[in-house]
Design an enzyme around this catalytic site. Structure first.
Site, mmCIF file in Angstrom:
data_model
loop_
_atom_site.group_PDB
_atom_site.id
_atom_site.type_symbol
_atom_site.label_atom_id
_atom_site.label_comp_id
_atom_site.label_asym_id
_atom_site.label_seq_id
_atom_site.Cartn_x
_atom_site.Cartn_y
_atom_site.Cartn_z
ATOM 1 N N ARG A 117 0.862 -1.183 0.000
ATOM 2 C CA ARG A 117 0.000 0.000 0.000
ATOM 3 C C ARG A 117 0.898 1.232 0.000
ATOM 4 O O ARG A 117 1.858 1.291 0.778
ATOM 5 C CB ARG A 117 -0.876 -0.024 1.257
ATOM 6 C CG ARG A 117 -1.913 1.062 1.278
ATOM 7 C CD ARG A 117 -2.637 1.084 2.619
ATOM 8 N NE ARG A 117 -2.096 2.142 3.464
ATOM 9 C CZ ARG A 117 -2.758 2.707 4.471
ATOM 10 N NH1 ARG A 117 -3.972 2.295 4.775
ATOM 11 N NH2 ARG A 117 -2.216 3.660 5.191
ATOM 12 N N TYR A 120 -2.838 11.933 6.109
ATOM 13 C CA TYR A 120 -3.163 10.632 6.669
ATOM 14 C C TYR A 120 -2.260 9.538 6.095
ATOM 15 O O TYR A 120 -2.005 9.511 4.893
ATOM 16 C CB TYR A 120 -4.624 10.269 6.341
ATOM 17 C CG TYR A 120 -4.803 8.796 6.407
ATOM 18 C CD1 TYR A 120 -4.840 8.189 7.650
ATOM 19 C CD2 TYR A 120 -4.820 8.014 5.272
ATOM 20 C CE1 TYR A 120 -4.909 6.825 7.741
ATOM 21 C CE2 TYR A 120 -4.890 6.657 5.359
ATOM 22 C CZ TYR A 120 -4.933 6.064 6.593
ATOM 23 O OH TYR A 120 -4.977 4.719 6.688
ATOM 24 N N ASP A 161 -5.054 3.869 -0.063
ATOM 25 C CA ASP A 161 -6.189 4.097 0.839
ATOM 26 C C ASP A 161 -6.617 5.569 0.750
ATOM 27 O O ASP A 161 -5.817 6.463 1.045
ATOM 28 C CB ASP A 161 -5.760 3.755 2.273
ATOM 29 C CG ASP A 161 -6.927 3.706 3.247
ATOM 30 O OD1 ASP A 161 -8.038 4.131 2.879
ATOM 31 O OD2 ASP A 161 -6.716 3.232 4.387
ATOM 32 N N HIS A 200 -9.265 6.725 2.446
ATOM 33 C CA HIS A 200 -9.749 7.044 3.794
ATOM 34 C C HIS A 200 -10.997 7.910 3.802
ATOM 35 O O HIS A 200 -11.096 8.883 4.573
ATOM 36 C CB HIS A 200 -8.626 7.695 4.624
ATOM 37 C CG HIS A 200 -8.423 6.994 5.921
ATOM 38 N ND1 HIS A 200 -8.740 7.545 7.118
ATOM 39 C CD2 HIS A 200 -7.973 5.760 6.196
ATOM 40 C CE1 HIS A 200 -8.475 6.692 8.082
ATOM 41 N NE2 HIS A 200 -8.009 5.597 7.543
ATOM 42 N N GLU A 220 -8.968 2.063 -1.785
ATOM 43 C CA GLU A 220 -9.721 1.680 -0.586
ATOM 44 C C GLU A 220 -10.512 2.865 -0.053
ATOM 45 O O GLU A 220 -10.017 3.997 -0.067
ATOM 46 C CB GLU A 220 -8.692 1.209 0.444
ATOM 47 C CG GLU A 220 -9.222 0.945 1.827
ATOM 48 C CD GLU A 220 -8.074 0.532 2.750
ATOM 49 O OE1 GLU A 220 -7.062 -0.027 2.264
ATOM 50 O OE2 GLU A 220 -8.173 0.793 3.952
ATOM 51 N N GLU A 266 -13.573 -1.534 6.348
ATOM 52 C CA GLU A 266 -12.929 -1.636 7.668
ATOM 53 C C GLU A 266 -13.792 -1.071 8.793
ATOM 54 O O GLU A 266 -13.638 -1.470 9.934
ATOM 55 C CB GLU A 266 -11.535 -1.002 7.669
ATOM 56 C CG GLU A 266 -11.535 0.503 7.492
ATOM 57 C CD GLU A 266 -10.123 1.088 7.455
ATOM 58 O OE1 GLU A 266 -9.266 0.527 6.758
ATOM 59 O OE2 GLU A 266 -9.900 2.106 8.121
ATOM 60 N N ARG A 326 -13.544 -5.496 3.046
ATOM 61 C CA ARG A 326 -12.435 -5.428 4.001
ATOM 62 C C ARG A 326 -12.851 -5.589 5.463
ATOM 63 O O ARG A 326 -12.130 -5.190 6.381
ATOM 64 C CB ARG A 326 -11.651 -4.122 3.808
ATOM 65 C CG ARG A 326 -11.024 -4.030 2.412
ATOM 66 C CD ARG A 326 -10.025 -2.910 2.297
ATOM 67 N NE ARG A 326 -8.924 -3.068 3.222
ATOM 68 C CZ ARG A 326 -8.784 -2.422 4.368
ATOM 69 N NH1 ARG A 326 -9.681 -1.533 4.755
ATOM 70 N NH2 ARG A 326 -7.761 -2.646 5.149
ATOM 71 N N GLU A 379 -4.369 -7.325 4.987
ATOM 72 C CA GLU A 379 -3.487 -6.247 5.439
ATOM 73 C C GLU A 379 -2.645 -6.747 6.618
ATOM 74 O O GLU A 379 -3.138 -7.457 7.477
ATOM 75 C CB GLU A 379 -4.322 -5.040 5.878
ATOM 76 C CG GLU A 379 -3.498 -3.849 6.321
ATOM 77 C CD GLU A 379 -4.361 -2.664 6.750
ATOM 78 O OE1 GLU A 379 -5.547 -2.864 7.056
ATOM 79 O OE2 GLU A 379 -3.837 -1.537 6.773
ATOM 80 N N TRP A 396 -11.994 11.816 8.323
ATOM 81 C CA TRP A 396 -10.583 11.465 8.511
ATOM 82 C C TRP A 396 -10.338 10.082 7.926
ATOM 83 O O TRP A 396 -11.091 9.160 8.156
ATOM 84 C CB TRP A 396 -10.177 11.448 9.989
ATOM 85 C CG TRP A 396 -8.746 11.031 10.087
ATOM 86 C CD1 TRP A 396 -7.663 11.795 9.768
ATOM 87 C CD2 TRP A 396 -8.229 9.749 10.485
ATOM 88 N NE1 TRP A 396 -6.509 11.065 9.935
ATOM 89 C CE2 TRP A 396 -6.832 9.804 10.363
ATOM 90 C CE3 TRP A 396 -8.834 8.553 10.907
ATOM 91 C CZ2 TRP A 396 -5.996 8.719 10.662
ATOM 92 C CZ3 TRP A 396 -8.034 7.483 11.208
ATOM 93 C CH2 TRP A 396 -6.603 7.564 11.093
HETATM 94 C C1 CS2 Z 1 -6.297 2.238 7.938
HETATM 95 C C2 CS2 Z 1 -6.228 2.071 9.430
HETATM 96 O O1 CS2 Z 1 -5.143 0.218 7.797
HETATM 97 C C3 CS2 Z 1 -5.957 0.931 7.248
HETATM 98 O O2 CS2 Z 1 -6.469 0.685 6.194
HETATM 99 O O3 CS2 Z 1 -7.447 2.767 7.410
HETATM 100 O O4 CS2 Z 1 -4.944 2.443 9.814
HETATM 101 C C4 CS2 Z 1 -7.235 2.860 10.240
HETATM 102 O O5 CS2 Z 1 -6.987 4.225 10.130
HETATM 103 C C5 CS2 Z 1 -7.166 2.465 11.671
HETATM 104 O O6 CS2 Z 1 -7.316 1.089 11.780
HETATM 105 C C6 CS2 Z 1 -8.227 3.184 12.486
HETATM 106 O O7 CS2 Z 1 -8.283 2.646 13.763
HETATM 107 MG MG MG Z 2 -7.997 1.876 5.576
#
Ligand code: CS2
Ligand code: MG
Length: 402
Positions: free
Chosen positions: A147, A159, A210, A212, A236, A262, A283, A339, A402
């Site tokens: 990633r 981020y 990602d 986000h 993602e 996630e 995911r 991941e 975020w």
């Molecule tokens: C992220 C995570 O791994 C990922 O894909 O989106 O780091 C996420 O920010 C954290 O798990 C939030 O707790």
């Molecule tokens: Mg993520």
């Protein structure tokens, strides 16, 4: 096989984790992960106050019935707190079942469908040059999928770009850090990053990115189109997914594969995404999606619709969750990617485990059950320490995802 004791364990070996230990009257124990990053104590209290009293004296072998009892019995359904609590119980009961059977958990899930679990690592850096060398380190370690996140010129924070390359940790302060976001800067920069990465590493390394939850559907469509020449394995969380329908618009415009899930907690969060084939990878993972029992239900639905798994595996998911996820990953027919972010040595000592990394693959433990435990004495030496995830604002101060 009655449940005799249940312990909720909160520990902070570098970061906060919540674990559940269930012990039967015959002395067989099982562990589950109940960590919800930044909201850990809500799940710990839910378990301690509302779930533990229901478990004492129940038959530990009745996994499905216990799941239904906790889900339907609460009346209040779904949500990350409830589902993480149910997940912890479910995972611990599967661990017990494996130990009683004398088999690693994946054998109870149908046995191996593959020889190893392909994982992706996180290459992140403030600039393109440094991210290229980060990717090289992952390739040297044998990773087949990486990633890639970089800083965005013009923005002071981004981020996914951490100071510590080995142990990325977003929950960095007791009160949320504020980040600044500009979609314009981001959309302008990201395609240039992937052009460089492909030029350097050729066409076959799996590349992921990602977003986000930071774009609107039409912005995400533009990003997907602009990344098509670089053949990503997925983008993602392109948009917040409360509105599952939003993905239909992205899908109409781009062949870049889409991954999401996630923050999902149940099959109902992704039912439309899966059955309408609006995504390519789901995911969800063990701890936040109701445990092994419910995650399998999601992945089975996905298998019917050409959607593969791509379970979340950030550092806030404990080694207990990772151990459980690997047993599911190795067994299901529609595994995609897993991941994998390394935990700190302190965390690894608190949660001794038998899974191992080798040439880009993780291998689940061959021990009966999950093959992971919690050292409760050591865990007690690391008291809870408040830590929250950052927040994000646009340049004019407006709150953003975020
Ligand atoms: C992220 C995570 O791994 C990922 O894909 O989106 O780091 C996420 O920010 C954290 O798990 C939030 O707790
Ligand atoms: Mg993520």
């Amino acid at each position: 096989m009655k449940i005799a004791d249940v312990r909720v364990i909160v520990t902070c070996p570098g970061r906060n984790f919540v674990a559940l230990k269930i012990v039967t009257e015959d002395g067989v124990s099982g562990v589950g992960d109940a960590t919800l990053n930044g909201r850990e104590l809500a799940v710990a209290a839910y378990l301690t106050e509302h779930v533990v009293p229901l478990l004492i004296g129940r038959d530990a072998s009745r996994i499905e019935d216990t799941w239904q009892f906790l889900y339907k019995g609460a009346y209040w359904r779904r949500g990350p707190v409830t589902m993480s609590a149910i997940a912890a119980v479910d995972t611990a009961l599967w661990d017990i079942k494996g130990k009683v059977a004398g088999l690693p958990l994946y054998q109870l899930l149908g046995g191996r469908s593959r020889s190893g679990v392909t994982v992706y690592g996180h290459a992140n850096a403030v600039d393109v040059e440094t991210v290229l060398s980060e990717i090289s380190s992952y390739v040297a370690l044998g990773y087949r999928a990486v990633r890639v996140q970089t800083g965005i010129p013009g923005l002071s924070s981004t981020y996914g770009v951490s100071d510590d390359k080995m142990f990325y940790e977003p929950a960095d302060a007791a009160l949320p850090t504020e980040n600044v976001w500009s979609t314009e800067h981001y959309l302008h920069h990201v395609p240039k990053v992937f052009a460089e990465v492909r030029k350097e590493f050729g066409p076959t390394l799996k590349l992921l990115h990602d977003v986000h939850h930071r774009l609107t559907p039409i912005e995400a469509a533009r990003l997907g189109k602009s990344l098509e020449p670089y053949a990503l394995t997925w983008i993602e969380d392109p948009v917040p997914a409360e509105l599952q329908e939003g993905f239909r618009l992205i899908r109409q415009h781009t062949t870049t594969p889409l991954a999401v899930g996630e923050v999902f907690n149940t099959i109902w969060d992704c039912q439309e995404l899966i059955t309408s084939q609006l995504i390519d990878y789901i995911r969800t993972t063990v701890v936040h999606a109701g445990g092994i029992t419910h995650l399998r239900r999601i992945f089975d639905l996905a298998a019917l619709h050409h959607v593969r798994s791509g379970s979340h595996g950030a550092t806030d998911l404990s080694p207990v969750c990772m151990a459980a996820a690997l047993h599911v990953d190795i067994a299901i027919p529609n595994f995609g990617l897993q991941e994998y972010m390394r935990h700190t040595p302190e965390t690894d000592l608190v949660f001794p485990h038998g899974y191992r990394f080798e040439r880009g693959y993780l291998h689940p433990s061959e021990e009966p059950g999950l093959g992971v435990d919690i050292d409760e004495e050591l865990a007690a030496r690391y008291p809870y320490s408040p830590a929250q995830l950052p927040v994000n604002r646009l340049e004019d101060g407006t709150m953003h995802s975020w």
